[in-house]
Write a protein that holds these residues in place. Structure first.
Motif, PDB file in Angstrom:
ATOM      1  N   LEU A 157      71.997  -5.740 -17.353  1.00 47.01           N
ATOM      2  CA  LEU A 157      70.908  -6.354 -17.292  1.00 47.01           C
ATOM      3  C   LEU A 157      69.571  -5.796 -16.635  1.00 47.01           C
ATOM      4  CD1 LEU A 157      73.391  -8.365 -14.475  1.00 47.01           C
ATOM      5  CD2 LEU A 157      72.677  -8.990 -17.028  1.00 47.01           C
ATOM      6  N   THR A 193      73.118  -4.155 -10.920  1.00 50.86           N
ATOM      7  CA  THR A 193      73.253  -4.972 -11.952  1.00 50.86           C
ATOM      8  C   THR A 193      72.814  -3.812 -12.784  1.00 50.86           C
ATOM      9  OG1 THR A 193      72.534  -6.101 -10.513  1.00 50.86           O
ATOM     10  CG2 THR A 193      71.123  -6.633 -12.559  1.00 50.86           C
ATOM     11  N   GLN A 194      71.493  -2.708 -12.583  1.00 49.47           N
ATOM     12  CA  GLN A 194      71.273  -2.185 -13.611  1.00 49.47           C
ATOM     13  C   GLN A 194      72.599  -1.756 -14.715  1.00 49.47           C
ATOM     14  OE1 GLN A 194      66.826  -1.209 -11.156  1.00 49.47           O
ATOM     15  NE2 GLN A 194      68.160   0.883 -12.490  1.00 49.47           N
ATOM     16  N   ARG A 217      67.975 -13.585 -10.218  1.00 45.60           N
ATOM     17  CA  ARG A 217      68.366 -12.955 -10.720  1.00 45.60           C
ATOM     18  C   ARG A 217      66.881 -12.493 -12.201  1.00 45.60           C
ATOM     19  NH1 ARG A 217      73.559 -13.021 -13.904  1.00 45.60           N
ATOM     20  NH2 ARG A 217      74.196 -13.905 -12.273  1.00 45.60           N
ATOM     21  N   GLN A 273      67.022  -8.918 -14.106  1.00 43.37           N
ATOM     22  CA  GLN A 273      67.155  -8.832 -14.459  1.00 43.37           C
ATOM     23  C   GLN A 273      66.414  -8.001 -15.099  1.00 43.37           C
ATOM     24  OE1 GLN A 273      68.226 -12.562 -16.399  1.00 43.37           O
ATOM     25  NE2 GLN A 273      70.362 -12.561 -15.626  1.00 43.37           N
ATOM     26  N   THR A 274      64.447  -8.066 -14.529  1.00 48.76           N
ATOM     27  CA  THR A 274      62.777  -7.183 -14.707  1.00 48.76           C
ATOM     28  C   THR A 274      63.607  -6.364 -14.455  1.00 48.76           C
ATOM     29  OG1 THR A 274      62.846  -9.537 -15.135  1.00 48.76           O
ATOM     30  CG2 THR A 274      61.065  -7.943 -15.846  1.00 48.76           C
TER      31      THR A 274
END
Length: 325
Positions: free
Chosen positions: A184, A179-180, A305, A309-310
């Protein structure tokens, strides 16, 4: 099976972002987490979670015929049973890796309940090369694979390894890293986020039914969680309560039995002395994610998510993102 409501700091406890205690260690712990923490409150709350973990482990150990002694003593006795140990040869290591991959394959269809349409990377566990094993290399990741440290395989009972697979691949580090890499992740970096997420992923796997028909593997999950929560107890004990090294090692042994991690308890205590607050923050971050997660499972994909995402932002930003859902 422990659910989300079992693994929280405490049902009536102050939230993660409690007022910070004065002193250098309080600042170090709060800075590592990215949210203010009062160390003595964190210590007390971690002890409460530890008691819940011990209570569940006690019931499961009794079902294995282990009824006498502390939970730690019985975990050591279970780990010594030869029927749970892989042979110390190439075939034994191949079997351990195959068993871990079977766990990942069995869990994968259930991940859609937690992540919805979020792309799930391929992931697997692989053996290290013989040369890496011989020189004692620690486990490492080269996506999509995690190369597991099985040099001391006779100290790695089969029931301890499923949580390792979930922690290191999906839904743990591999998903977080993918994800990173996809751009994101948040721009402000909190170093404890990755380990907090992967520890949370162990709990998520349990909540998705990974151990529903396997009490031994659930014992392994509980022991790993005792290791993670125990780090909060030991880190804050050393740095907020003034424990000695010897007292910290003895307490760690009382909490988790034998060393379940791929380092000794003495080495782990030295890490917490060298990096005050960092290891406690990892565990607090994981417990914070468990606490923040909605009870309504239909909301889990949006929650996950938002977190991914954060992250790896500081935890106050993650709390803000989740609150905005």
């Amino acid at each position: 099976m422990l659910t989300r409501r079992h693994l929280i700091l405490a049902a009536t406890a102050a939230p993660l972002a409690a007022g910070a205690q004065g002193g250098a260690y309080a600042d170090q712990l709060s800075d590592a987490l990215g949210a203010p923490v009062e160390p003595r409150v964190a210590h007390k709350e971690a002890l409460a979670v530890m008691a819940q973990l011990h209570a569940r482990a006690d019931r499961l150990l009794q079902a294995q015929g282990l009824r006498r002694g502390s939970v730690a003593e019985r975990l050591r006795a279970l780990a010594a049973r030869p029927q749970h140990l892989y042979p110390d040869d190439s075939a034994g290591r191949d079997r351990a890796v195959a068993d871990m991959n079977k766990r990942l394959e069995a869990l994968r269809p259930r991940l859609v309940q937690a992540f919805g349409e979020l792309p799930m990377p391929a992931g697997e566990v692989r053996r290290m090369s013989a040369a890496d094993e011989a020189r004692g290399r620690a486990g490492y990741r080269e996506p999509p694979a995690y190369y597991v440290d099985l040099k001391a395989i006779r100290t790695r009972p089969a029931w301890t390894l499923p949580s390792v697979a979930f922690h290191e691949t999906n839904p743990g580090h591999l998903l977080q890293m993918a994800t990173q890499r996809a751009g994101l992740g948040g721009q402000r970096y909190a170093s404890v986020f990755g380990e907090a997420w992967a520890t949370y992923a162990e709990q998520l796997a349990a909540d998705l039914g990974a151990y529903r028909a396997d009490p031994l593997a659930e014992i392994g999950f509980l022991q790993w969680m005792l290791f993670r929560v125990g780090r909060i107890v030991i880190d804050t004990g050393l740095n907020a309560h003034g424990w000695t090294r010897e007292a910290a090692v003895a307490r760690m042994r009382e909490i988790q039995g034998q060393s379940i991690a791929f380092i000794t308890m003495e080495q782990d205590v030295e890490r917490m002395i060298r990096s005050p607050g960092g290891y406690a923050a990892q565990g607090l971050g994981a417990l914070g994610l468990i606490r923040m997660r909605p009870a309504d499972r239909s909301r889990w994909p949006a929650f996950h998510r938002a977190v991914l995402q954060t992250g790896p932002a500081p935890f106050f930003e993650i709390e803000d993102a989740v609150r905005a859902l």
